[in-house]
Design a protein around this motif. Structure first.
Motif, PDB file in Angstrom:
ATOM      1  N   TYR A 125       0.862  -1.190   0.000  1.00 58.58           N
ATOM      2  CA  TYR A 125       0.000   0.000   0.000  1.00 58.58           C
ATOM      3  C   TYR A 125       0.888   1.225   0.000  1.00 58.58           C
ATOM      4  N   ASP A 126       0.468   2.262  -0.721  1.00 56.37           N
ATOM      5  CA  ASP A 126       1.203   3.533  -0.647  1.00 56.37           C
ATOM      6  C   ASP A 126       0.249   4.686  -0.901  1.00 56.37           C
ATOM      7  N   ILE A 127       0.577   5.828  -0.362  1.00 56.93           N
ATOM      8  CA  ILE A 127      -0.190   7.053  -0.571  1.00 56.93           C
ATOM      9  C   ILE A 127       0.773   8.233  -0.603  1.00 56.93           C
ATOM     10  N   HIS A 128       0.546   9.144  -1.539  1.00 54.02           N
ATOM     11  CA  HIS A 128       1.321  10.388  -1.597  1.00 54.02           C
ATOM     12  C   HIS A 128       0.367  11.563  -1.754  1.00 54.02           C
ATOM     13  N   ARG A 129       0.704  12.676  -1.132  1.00 47.65           N
ATOM     14  CA  ARG A 129      -0.103  13.895  -1.245  1.00 47.65           C
ATOM     15  C   ARG A 129       0.125  14.556  -2.597  1.00 47.65           C
TER      16      ARG A 129
ATOM     17  N   THR B  12       3.563   2.377  -8.333  1.00 42.90           N
ATOM     18  CA  THR B  12       4.753   1.530  -8.472  1.00 42.90           C
ATOM     19  C   THR B  12       5.331   1.185  -7.099  1.00 42.90           C
ATOM     20  N   HIS B  13       5.248   2.114  -6.151  1.00 42.30           N
ATOM     21  CA  HIS B  13       5.743   1.838  -4.798  1.00 42.30           C
ATOM     22  C   HIS B  13       4.919   0.736  -4.129  1.00 42.30           C
ATOM     23  N   ALA B  14       3.595   0.767  -4.298  1.00 41.87           N
ATOM     24  CA  ALA B  14       2.752  -0.280  -3.712  1.00 41.87           C
ATOM     25  C   ALA B  14       3.118  -1.643  -4.297  1.00 41.87           C
TER      26      ALA B  14
END
Ligand code: MG
Length: 161
Positions: free
Chosen positions: A9-13, A44-46
């Motif tokens: 899982y990943d999240i960016h603002r 891609t990070h997830a």
């Protein structure tokens, strides 16, 4: 055959003044990008974390620290290719990847095939082993208000012993 499954899982603002890159695809007509040390490609990070998790390895932040200038603005496709190499060095092959991207804007669907092709190329997979869906959060939270973009991914890997 020895199989393992992993989740990421990943999240960016979202932030003005940076290029938006998702799944290795640059959305040139978008007026915002994602905040982060690398190109901030949350999708891609997830996927990287799903693969690393499947192999029981530490997460993406361990392999590519956001304090290391070497990874400043780096194309995350290079990170995915490196994750594939880390797995291969330990005898692991990627079976398939499936991911969901959550973004209120921009419209993802028109670029979906391009994103799948780039991700498949970086992961060393035929494109039919990469699943990718896009959805919105229906305006319900920070993602829904366009303040962030997030992604979930799962990956299956197999070992040759
Ligand atoms: Mg990230």
């Amino acid at each position: 055959m020895n199989f393992r499954i992993g989740h990421g899982y990943d999240i960016h603002r979202t932030i003005a003044g940076r290029p938006l890159v998702l799944g290795g695809v640059h959305f040139a007509d978008c007026d915002f990008g994602l905040d982060g040390h690398s190109d901030a490609d949350a999708l891609t990070h997830a996927i990287c974390d799903a693969l690393l998790g499947a192999a029981g390895l530490p997460d993406i932040g361990h392999f590519f620290p956001n304090t290391d200038p070497a990874y400043k603005n780096i194309d995350s496709q290079k990170l995915l290719a490196r994750v594939r190499e880390e797995l291969a060095a330990r005898g692991w092959s990627i079976v398939n990847i499936d991911a969901s991207l959550i973004a209120e804007r921009p419209k993802i669907y028109p670029r979906l095939a391009e994103m799948k092709a780039r991700l498949a190329d970086s992961a060393g997979l035929p494109v039919d082993r990469v699943g990718l869906k896009a959805t919105t959060n229906e305006g319900s939270d920070d993602i829904g208000k366009g303040l962030a973009i997030a992604a979930h991914a799962v990956a299956l890997i197999s070992h040759d012993s």
